[in-house]
Design a protein around this motif. Structure first.
Motif, PDB file in Angstrom:
ATOM      1  N   LEU A  53       0.795  -1.274   0.114  1.00  0.00           N
ATOM      2  CA  LEU A  53      -0.140   0.231   0.113  1.00  0.00           C
ATOM      3  C   LEU A  53       0.963   1.268  -0.025  1.00  0.00           C
ATOM      4  O   LEU A  53       1.721   1.133   0.686  1.00  0.00           O
ATOM      5  CB  LEU A  53      -0.980   0.105   1.181  1.00  0.00           C
ATOM      6  CG  LEU A  53      -1.847  -0.956   1.343  1.00  0.00           C
ATOM      7  CD1 LEU A  53      -2.640  -0.847   2.753  1.00  0.00           C
ATOM      8  CD2 LEU A  53      -2.989  -1.110   0.288  1.00  0.00           C
ATOM      9  N   PRO A  62       0.592  -1.625   7.645  1.00  0.00           N
ATOM     10  CA  PRO A  62      -0.282  -2.142   8.538  1.00  0.00           C
ATOM     11  C   PRO A  62       0.613  -2.646   9.630  1.00  0.00           C
ATOM     12  O   PRO A  62       1.533  -3.172   9.460  1.00  0.00           O
ATOM     13  CB  PRO A  62      -1.124  -3.210   7.943  1.00  0.00           C
ATOM     14  CG  PRO A  62      -1.090  -3.057   6.339  1.00  0.00           C
ATOM     15  CD  PRO A  62       0.388  -2.358   6.166  1.00  0.00           C
ATOM     16  N   ALA A  67      -2.365  -5.920   3.991  1.00  0.00           N
ATOM     17  CA  ALA A  67      -3.387  -5.878   3.036  1.00  0.00           C
ATOM     18  C   ALA A  67      -3.240  -7.141   2.145  1.00  0.00           C
ATOM     19  O   ALA A  67      -2.167  -7.541   2.003  1.00  0.00           O
ATOM     20  CB  ALA A  67      -3.167  -4.576   2.168  1.00  0.00           C
ATOM     21  N   THR A  80      -9.103  -6.369  -2.949  1.00  0.00           N
ATOM     22  CA  THR A  80      -7.983  -5.962  -1.612  1.00  0.00           C
ATOM     23  C   THR A  80      -8.823  -5.606  -0.459  1.00  0.00           C
ATOM     24  O   THR A  80      -9.789  -4.716  -0.588  1.00  0.00           O
ATOM     25  CB  THR A  80      -7.151  -4.763  -2.208  1.00  0.00           C
ATOM     26  OG1 THR A  80      -6.357  -5.099  -3.482  1.00  0.00           O
ATOM     27  CG2 THR A  80      -6.191  -4.697  -0.995  1.00  0.00           C
ATOM     28  N   VAL A  82      -8.085  -4.350   3.611  1.00  0.00           N
ATOM     29  CA  VAL A  82      -6.905  -3.564   4.385  1.00  0.00           C
ATOM     30  C   VAL A  82      -7.685  -3.448   5.823  1.00  0.00           C
ATOM     31  O   VAL A  82      -8.903  -3.502   5.999  1.00  0.00           O
ATOM     32  CB  VAL A  82      -6.869  -2.306   4.016  1.00  0.00           C
ATOM     33  CG1 VAL A  82      -6.204  -2.266   2.596  1.00  0.00           C
ATOM     34  CG2 VAL A  82      -8.036  -1.242   3.661  1.00  0.00           C
ATOM     35  N   LEU A 152     -10.776  -2.339   0.306  1.00  0.00           N
ATOM     36  CA  LEU A 152      -9.997  -1.165   0.126  1.00  0.00           C
ATOM     37  C   LEU A 152     -10.792  -0.034  -0.912  1.00  0.00           C
ATOM     38  O   LEU A 152     -10.786   1.157  -0.456  1.00  0.00           O
ATOM     39  CB  LEU A 152      -8.636  -1.421  -0.467  1.00  0.00           C
ATOM     40  CG  LEU A 152      -7.795  -0.147  -0.737  1.00  0.00           C
ATOM     41  CD1 LEU A 152      -7.480   0.725   0.346  1.00  0.00           C
ATOM     42  CD2 LEU A 152      -6.406  -0.541  -1.656  1.00  0.00           C
TER      43      LEU A 152
END
Length: 504
Positions: A53, A62, A67, A80, A82, A152
């Motif tokens: 990302l 993260p 992700a 995707t 997240v 996402l």
């Protein structure tokens, strides 16, 4: 031949334009497990693709679960996912978790997104919207870590951002919402055609602990319970002091910290040119369900503090004994699940959890423990107060007793939950689960983790036992049987003994 080659190249280009599955190059594989909201348990390990990302060109990393791609059944093109807090806070939105409904509420500049875990649809400013490919928000576990994950692109675009897929580096590139150039003021000078009228007064009476909204019309309103906040939207209404600025109203109350007032146009999706949003920030331990009531009459809407938060009262505790907190689920005006028995009579969950808890208390007291029950009768006790009571007693363990339900009648069994990443909680859950299954002969469905408020806010190892499914006729009949209830209580007590005797 040349024409065929051209069409093949064009087809490949279109395939890469969608978030790819096996066609993507350079994707790192990872093994995760997805939590199933129906069975309330994790599924089998799944190998999927890890996604990088960026936000405005800078890496966005993260803390726990990376992700990743979730692929619909039978498809190589995925979506995707997240961590919800990561993407929301990166785009300057706030996140609220509502455990009772398993919902994530995302707020940004008056916009509201409500995602229900496991649901293929979301609420955006009060309107139902289908999620792309039906990929829902949900909990994902990776290498012992858990995160609530959301789609996402859907969340980003609803918050005004853009997402671009960069296949060569397996990166989802997020671009923050563009800042609008200052525009000439367009604030209303008053209600427009289609509105209902003015809000003429906002008053808080500290003596009666009542907040009153007065209008020059019969107000129409909507309520949004956000856990630690209560939002009230007054439809088709304009409040002159709030035009062009946000107001904060100070109040003298142990339950309400402050009241925020924001004038909106038609951006909240109610179909009126204007809406006035009032947000009541609640004190710690206060909830809308337990402590506030909203009523309307004539040209007013009133919010009353119905029960001021108090310090928990504890029974006498004998020094030197281990203290166990027992929490009978629901009670009072919160019946929990309600389903008919074989005779057609409604059975309330609160009326099953209380006798089981009282039986457990008696067994534990006979075995030499102190017991702190969160309720001993048909009382309304907030989730926060249940945790506070256990914490104030300095309890060694916390056990919450519930009954389960599903939208099907052929599923039965016992679950015992613990708080995510709590090693002691996991060990206690396993011992209690084993004890109940052994004592009852019931079907053991496992010991998943869950972010339930009573597990999150207690400071000791804590578990929540779902003793069986009220939606299964046979299991409901057993749950109503005092002999079976006694077996459940005995199994929980045996599990508590086993955990305490095997501590290192």
């Amino acid at each position: 031949m040349k024409r065929h080659l051209t069409w093949i190249l064009l087809l490949l280009t279109l395939l890469v334009g969608v978030l790819p599955g096996a066609a993507a190059a350079g994707m790192e594989k990872m093994t995760v497990t997805f939590y199933d909201e129906v069975s309330q348990s994790y599924g089998q390990p799944t190998v999927t693709d890890r996604i990088n990302l960026t936000l405005d060109g800078a890496p966005l990393t993260p803390v726990d679960v990376p992700a990743l791609v979730q692929y619909p059944a039978g498809s190589q093109n995925g979506r995707t996912l997240v961590p919800v807090r990561l993407i929301s806070e990166a785009l300057e939105a706030t996140v609220t978790w509502v455990p009772e409904t398993r919902q994530v509420v995302i707020l940004r500049e008056g916009s509201t997104i409500v995602l229900t875990l496991g649901s293929a649809s979301a609420l955006v400013d009060g309107k139902q919207v289908q999620l792309p490919d039906g990929i829902p928000a949900g909990v994902v576990k990776w290498e012992g870590k858990e995160s609530t994950m959301v789609p996402l692109r859907f969340v980003s675009e609803q918050l005004g951002a853009q997402v671009e897929w960069q296949g060569d580096t397996a990166t989802a590139a997020i671009t923050s919402p563009k800042e609008e150039k200052p525009q000439p003021p367009t604030d209303p000078t008053g209600p427009e055609e289609g509105d209902l009228g003015w809000i003429t007064g906002l008053d808080f009476d500290k003596t009666t602990q009542t907040f009153t909204v007065t209008a020059d019309h019969t107000p129409q309103y909507r309520i949004l319970d956000l856990g630690d906040r209560l939002a009230i939207d007054l439809l088709g209404a304009v409040y002159a002091p709030a035009v062009g600025k946000d107001l904060i109203l100070s109040v003298e109350s142990d339950a309400i910290e402050q009241i925020r007032c924001s004038q909106h146009g038609d951006d909240l999706g109610y179909g009126y040119p204007h809406t006035l949003r009032l947000v009541l920030d609640l004190a710690s331990g206060v909830s809308y369900a337990q402590n506030l009531s909203v009523s309307a009459g004539g040209n007013q809407v009133r919010v009353s503090v119905s029960e001021a938060p108090e310090q928990p009262e504890l029974p006498p505790l004998e020094p030197g004994k281990i203290t166990i907190a027992i929490d009978p689920g629901h009670g009072g005006n919160q019946p929990g699940a309600v389903y008919p028995d074989a005779n057609g009579n409604d059975v309330k969950e609160k009326d099953l959890t209380l006798p089981m808890s009282l039986m457990l208390a008696e067994i534990l007291e006979d075995r030499g423990y102190n017991v702190v029950p969160t309720r001993t009768g048909d009382d309304s006790v907030s989730l926060a107060d249940r945790a506070k009571m256990a914490n104030a007693a300095d309890a060694e363990l916390f056990v919450s007793i519930h009954c389960n339900a599903l939208d099907r009648n052929d599923y039965e069994g016992i679950f015992t939950y613990y708080y995510p990443n709590s090693t002691k909680g996991a060990a206690l859950a396993q011992q209690v689960q084993d004890g109940v299954v052994a004592a009852t002969g019931g079907i053991g469905r496992g010991t998943p983790s869950a972010n339930f408020q009573v597990l999150r806010e207690t400071t000791m190892p804590a578990v929540l036992v779902e003793t069986g499914f009220m939606t299964h006729p046979g299991e409901l009949a057993r749950l109503c049987d005092p002999t079976y209830q006694q077996k459940i209580a005995l199994g929980i007590a045996n599990g508590i003994d086993a955990y305490l005797n095997n501590r290192t």
